[in-house]
Design a protein around this motif. Structure first.
Motif, PDB file in Angstrom:
ATOM      1  N   HIS A  35       0.739  -1.206  -0.030  1.00 29.54           N
ATOM      2  CA  HIS A  35       0.005   0.052  -0.078  1.00 29.54           C
ATOM      3  C   HIS A  35       0.797   1.471  -0.041  1.00 29.54           C
ATOM      4  CE1 HIS A  35      -3.286  -2.400   2.209  1.00 29.54           C
ATOM      5  NE2 HIS A  35      -3.260  -2.657   0.839  1.00 29.54           N
ATOM      6  N   ALA A  36       1.897   1.151   0.822  1.00 29.91           N
ATOM      7  CA  ALA A  36       2.965   2.549   0.796  1.00 29.91           C
ATOM      8  C   ALA A  36       3.378   2.601  -0.542  1.00 29.91           C
ATOM      9  CB  ALA A  36       3.823   2.149   1.949  1.00 29.91           C
ATOM     10  N   GLN A  37       3.713   1.693  -1.231  1.00 24.88           N
ATOM     11  CA  GLN A  37       4.442   1.905  -2.534  1.00 24.88           C
ATOM     12  C   GLN A  37       3.271   2.576  -3.555  1.00 24.88           C
ATOM     13  OE1 GLN A  37       7.419   2.009  -3.489  1.00 24.88           O
ATOM     14  NE2 GLN A  37       7.903   1.777  -0.988  1.00 24.88           N
ATOM     15  N   MET A  38       2.212   1.790  -3.558  1.00 22.25           N
ATOM     16  CA  MET A  38       0.859   2.490  -4.325  1.00 22.25           C
ATOM     17  C   MET A  38       0.835   3.700  -4.117  1.00 22.25           C
ATOM     18  SD  MET A  38      -1.396  -1.291  -3.852  1.00 22.25           S
ATOM     19  CE  MET A  38      -2.869  -0.510  -4.885  1.00 22.25           C
ATOM     20  N   PHE A  39       0.515   4.114  -2.878  1.00 21.59           N
ATOM     21  CA  PHE A  39       0.265   5.520  -2.364  1.00 21.59           C
ATOM     22  C   PHE A  39       1.398   6.391  -2.971  1.00 21.59           C
ATOM     23  CE2 PHE A  39      -2.736   4.282   1.109  1.00 21.59           C
ATOM     24  CZ  PHE A  39      -3.838   4.841   0.538  1.00 21.59           C
ATOM     25  N   ALA A  40       2.704   6.173  -2.655  1.00 19.91           N
ATOM     26  CA  ALA A  40       3.978   6.777  -2.885  1.00 19.91           C
ATOM     27  C   ALA A  40       3.867   7.101  -4.601  1.00 19.91           C
ATOM     28  CB  ALA A  40       5.187   6.006  -2.562  1.00 19.91           C
ATOM     29  N   ARG A  41       3.783   5.716  -5.422  1.00 21.57           N
ATOM     30  CA  ARG A  41       3.673   6.138  -6.962  1.00 21.57           C
ATOM     31  C   ARG A  41       2.775   7.144  -7.271  1.00 21.57           C
ATOM     32  NH1 ARG A  41       4.760   0.472  -6.746  1.00 21.57           N
ATOM     33  NH2 ARG A  41       2.606   0.106  -7.084  1.00 21.57           N
ATOM     34  N   ARG A  42       1.387   7.056  -6.735  1.00 21.23           N
ATOM     35  CA  ARG A  42       0.284   8.043  -7.193  1.00 21.23           C
ATOM     36  C   ARG A  42       0.759   9.381  -6.683  1.00 21.23           C
ATOM     37  NH1 ARG A  42      -2.706   9.805 -11.083  1.00 21.23           N
ATOM     38  NH2 ARG A  42      -4.656  10.801 -10.356  1.00 21.23           N
ATOM     39  N   ALA A  43       1.129   9.594  -5.434  1.00 19.27           N
ATOM     40  CA  ALA A  43       1.657  10.830  -4.958  1.00 19.27           C
ATOM     41  C   ALA A  43       2.793  11.519  -5.774  1.00 19.27           C
ATOM     42  CB  ALA A  43       2.173  10.607  -3.512  1.00 19.27           C
ATOM     43  N   ALA A  44       3.678  10.755  -6.328  1.00 21.28           N
ATOM     44  CA  ALA A  44       4.963  11.100  -7.237  1.00 21.28           C
ATOM     45  C   ALA A  44       4.176  11.736  -8.525  1.00 21.28           C
ATOM     46  CB  ALA A  44       5.945  10.104  -7.548  1.00 21.28           C
ATOM     47  N   LYS A  45       3.180  10.881  -8.714  1.00 26.20           N
ATOM     48  CA  LYS A  45       2.777  11.520 -10.512  1.00 26.20           C
ATOM     49  C   LYS A  45       1.897  12.629 -10.314  1.00 26.20           C
ATOM     50  CE  LYS A  45       0.022   9.319 -14.129  1.00 26.20           C
ATOM     51  NZ  LYS A  45      -0.711  10.737 -14.318  1.00 26.20           N
ATOM     52  N   LEU A  46       1.376  12.739  -9.096  1.00 25.12           N
ATOM     53  CA  LEU A  46       0.507  14.142  -8.907  1.00 25.12           C
ATOM     54  C   LEU A  46       1.092  15.099  -8.645  1.00 25.12           C
ATOM     55  CD1 LEU A  46      -2.769  12.668  -6.874  1.00 25.12           C
ATOM     56  CD2 LEU A  46      -2.703  13.529  -9.046  1.00 25.12           C
ATOM     57  N   ALA A  47       2.412  14.927  -7.898  1.00 31.01           N
ATOM     58  CA  ALA A  47       3.294  16.038  -7.721  1.00 31.01           C
ATOM     59  C   ALA A  47       3.877  16.533  -9.129  1.00 31.01           C
ATOM     60  CB  ALA A  47       4.565  15.579  -6.717  1.00 31.01           C
ATOM     61  N   GLY A  48       4.198  15.495  -9.944  1.00 28.47           N
ATOM     62  CA  GLY A  48       4.694  16.105 -11.238  1.00 28.47           C
ATOM     63  C   GLY A  48       3.770  16.811 -12.047  1.00 28.47           C
ATOM     64  N   GLU A  49       2.426  16.706 -11.857  1.00 24.52           N
ATOM     65  CA  GLU A  49       1.363  17.357 -12.449  1.00 24.52           C
ATOM     66  C   GLU A  49       0.709  18.518 -12.053  1.00 24.52           C
ATOM     67  OE1 GLU A  49      -1.840  14.305 -12.671  1.00 24.52           O
ATOM     68  OE2 GLU A  49      -0.843  13.008 -13.833  1.00 24.52           O
ATOM     69  N   ALA A  50       1.349  19.110 -10.714  1.00 23.00           N
ATOM     70  CA  ALA A  50       1.000  20.234 -10.085  1.00 23.00           C
ATOM     71  C   ALA A  50       1.415  21.310 -11.005  1.00 23.00           C
ATOM     72  CB  ALA A  50       1.737  20.343  -8.575  1.00 23.00           C
ATOM     73  N   ALA A  51       0.802  22.600 -10.627  1.00 23.32           N
ATOM     74  CA  ALA A  51       1.144  23.794 -11.439  1.00 23.32           C
ATOM     75  C   ALA A  51       2.433  24.133 -11.323  1.00 23.32           C
ATOM     76  CB  ALA A  51       0.241  24.901 -10.743  1.00 23.32           C
ATOM     77  N   ARG A  52       2.942  23.947  -9.982  1.00 18.25           N
ATOM     78  CA  ARG A  52       4.559  24.058  -9.921  1.00 18.25           C
ATOM     79  C   ARG A  52       5.077  22.587  -9.475  1.00 18.25           C
ATOM     80  NH1 ARG A  52       5.164  29.561  -6.359  1.00 18.25           N
ATOM     81  NH2 ARG A  52       4.366  30.974  -7.865  1.00 18.25           N
ATOM     82  N   PRO A  53       5.492  21.943 -10.437  1.00 13.77           N
ATOM     83  CA  PRO A  53       5.845  20.435 -10.078  1.00 13.77           C
ATOM     84  C   PRO A  53       6.901  20.303  -9.037  1.00 13.77           C
ATOM     85  CG  PRO A  53       5.750  20.845 -12.399  1.00 13.77           C
ATOM     86  CD  PRO A  53       5.562  22.106 -11.780  1.00 13.77           C
ATOM     87  N   PHE A  54       6.776  19.499  -8.010  1.00 10.11           N
ATOM     88  CA  PHE A  54       7.670  19.076  -7.041  1.00 10.11           C
ATOM     89  C   PHE A  54       8.015  17.803  -6.894  1.00 10.11           C
ATOM     90  CE2 PHE A  54       3.665  19.302  -5.275  1.00 10.11           C
ATOM     91  CZ  PHE A  54       3.729  18.260  -4.286  1.00 10.11           C
ATOM     92  N   VAL A  55       9.343  17.423  -6.197  1.00 10.67           N
ATOM     93  CA  VAL A  55       9.634  15.927  -5.955  1.00 10.67           C
ATOM     94  C   VAL A  55       9.315  15.728  -4.549  1.00 10.67           C
ATOM     95  CG1 VAL A  55      11.296  14.511  -6.004  1.00 10.67           C
ATOM     96  CG2 VAL A  55      11.353  16.180  -7.823  1.00 10.67           C
ATOM     97  N   LEU A  56       8.920  14.614  -4.160  1.00 14.23           N
ATOM     98  CA  LEU A  56       8.717  14.412  -2.825  1.00 14.23           C
ATOM     99  C   LEU A  56       9.744  13.586  -2.373  1.00 14.23           C
ATOM    100  CD1 LEU A  56       4.660  12.880  -3.394  1.00 14.23           C
ATOM    101  CD2 LEU A  56       5.438  14.839  -1.786  1.00 14.23           C
ATOM    102  N   PRO A  57      10.048  13.613  -0.968  1.00 18.28           N
ATOM    103  CA  PRO A  57      11.263  12.893  -0.464  1.00 18.28           C
ATOM    104  C   PRO A  57      11.020  11.395  -0.407  1.00 18.28           C
ATOM    105  CG  PRO A  57      10.208  14.111   1.278  1.00 18.28           C
ATOM    106  CD  PRO A  57       9.430  14.589  -0.116  1.00 18.28           C
ATOM    107  N   PRO A  58      12.063  10.685  -0.362  1.00 15.39           N
ATOM    108  CA  PRO A  58      11.912   9.149  -0.214  1.00 15.39           C
ATOM    109  C   PRO A  58      11.112   8.756   1.094  1.00 15.39           C
ATOM    110  CG  PRO A  58      14.075   9.800  -0.629  1.00 15.39           C
ATOM    111  CD  PRO A  58      13.478  11.046  -0.376  1.00 15.39           C
ATOM    112  N   LEU A  59      10.294   7.648   1.073  1.00 18.42           N
ATOM    113  CA  LEU A  59       9.669   7.229   2.145  1.00 18.42           C
ATOM    114  C   LEU A  59      10.574   6.788   3.351  1.00 18.42           C
ATOM    115  CD1 LEU A  59       6.704   5.166   0.826  1.00 18.42           C
ATOM    116  CD2 LEU A  59       6.414   7.627   1.784  1.00 18.42           C
ATOM    117  N   ARG A  60      10.525   7.435   4.367  1.00 17.27           N
ATOM    118  CA  ARG A  60      11.194   6.950   5.666  1.00 17.27           C
ATOM    119  C   ARG A  60      10.397   7.482   6.955  1.00 17.27           C
ATOM    120  NH1 ARG A  60      15.420   9.956   2.882  1.00 17.27           N
ATOM    121  NH2 ARG A  60      17.105   8.657   2.116  1.00 17.27           N
TER     122      ARG A  60
END
Length: 238
Positions: free
Chosen positions: A68-93
């Motif tokens: 589940h963590a990986q599923m959420f993280a992958r979707r979060a990374a995709k949406l972060a790249g689609e934001a008006a100001r794209p950004f990169v989320l930190p690794p899961l720790r």
């Protein structure tokens, strides 16, 4: 908190929580961290329990949480790249809270059950909202995870009843619900305190700036003053 209240709150806050790719990405990233933290606690529980059957159940649950963590993280990374100001989320720790050691197995099981049931109700409300907004990809994500959440809620209750019986199970569920409420209250207090401290510190700097300027005007630093004072302090050559 009752089922109706949890679902109603999730439905009420969905337009705010999921408004836009950036906010949705951060929300999903927070879910990913929570799932990873749960995975760590379940693995520790598997290592600490005295029952081989419960250890196997905890490990299966931990594997689900990792997925589940990986599923959420992958979707979060995709949406972060689609934001008006794209950004990169930190690794899961995520951190391990060592809840099995803190609560003991009875209350640990009760805690996990309460958390899984709360997540199920929230996720069901999110699926309904996403479908109403034609956000099919997000709806499918939560529907997929809901299959596991329902199973987790069932097996944790069954293990709790098997471990301590109906009466003690009910007491444990009420106890951990109160404990979790207190923990959330303390976390909210720390969150507010940190923000208030930041605001007050910034305000202090802003208010101190005119005072510093006034001091510079009233008592300007004269060039050579420090050098002259330093020269007096040097010992005379022999």
């Amino acid at each position: 908190m009752s089922r109706d209240v949890i679902g109603a709150l999730a439905r009420l806050l969905s337009p705010l929580a999921w408004s836009g790719p950036a906010r949705s990405a951060r929300k999903l990233y927070a879910f990913a961290l929570a799932e990873q933290g749960s995975m760590l606690d379940l693995r520790l529980a598997a290592a600490r329990t005295s029952s081989a059957a419960r250890a196997a159940a905890y490990l299966r649950h931990a594997d689900d949480e990792a997925r589940h963590a990986q599923m959420f993280a992958r979707r979060a990374a995709k949406l972060a790249g689609e934001a008006a100001r794209p950004f990169v989320l930190p690794p899961l720790r995520a951190d391990c809270e060592r809840l099995f050691e803190l609560l003991g197995e009875r209350d640990f099981l009760a805690f996990v059950h309460v958390g899984e049931e709360r997540a199920r109700r929230q996720f069901e409300a999110y699926v309904t909202w996403f479908k109403g907004q034609a956000r099919d990809q997000d709806a499918v994500l939560f529907e997929t995870i809901l299959v596991d959440e329902r199973r987790h809620g069932r097996y944790t209750r069954e293990l709790l009843l098997e471990l301590v019986g109906e009466v003690e199970a009910r007491k444990a569920l009420r106890r951990v619900a109160r404990w979790e409420l207190g923990r959330r209250w303390l976390r909210a207090g720390r969150f507010v305190a940190e923000r208030v401290y930041l605001v007050l510190t910034l305000a202090l700097y802003v208010l101190a700036a005119p005072l510093a300027l006034l001091v510079r005007l009233v008592r300007p630093i004269r060039p050579g003053l420090r050098a002259e004072g330093s020269a007096r302090a040097l010992p005379a050559p022999e």
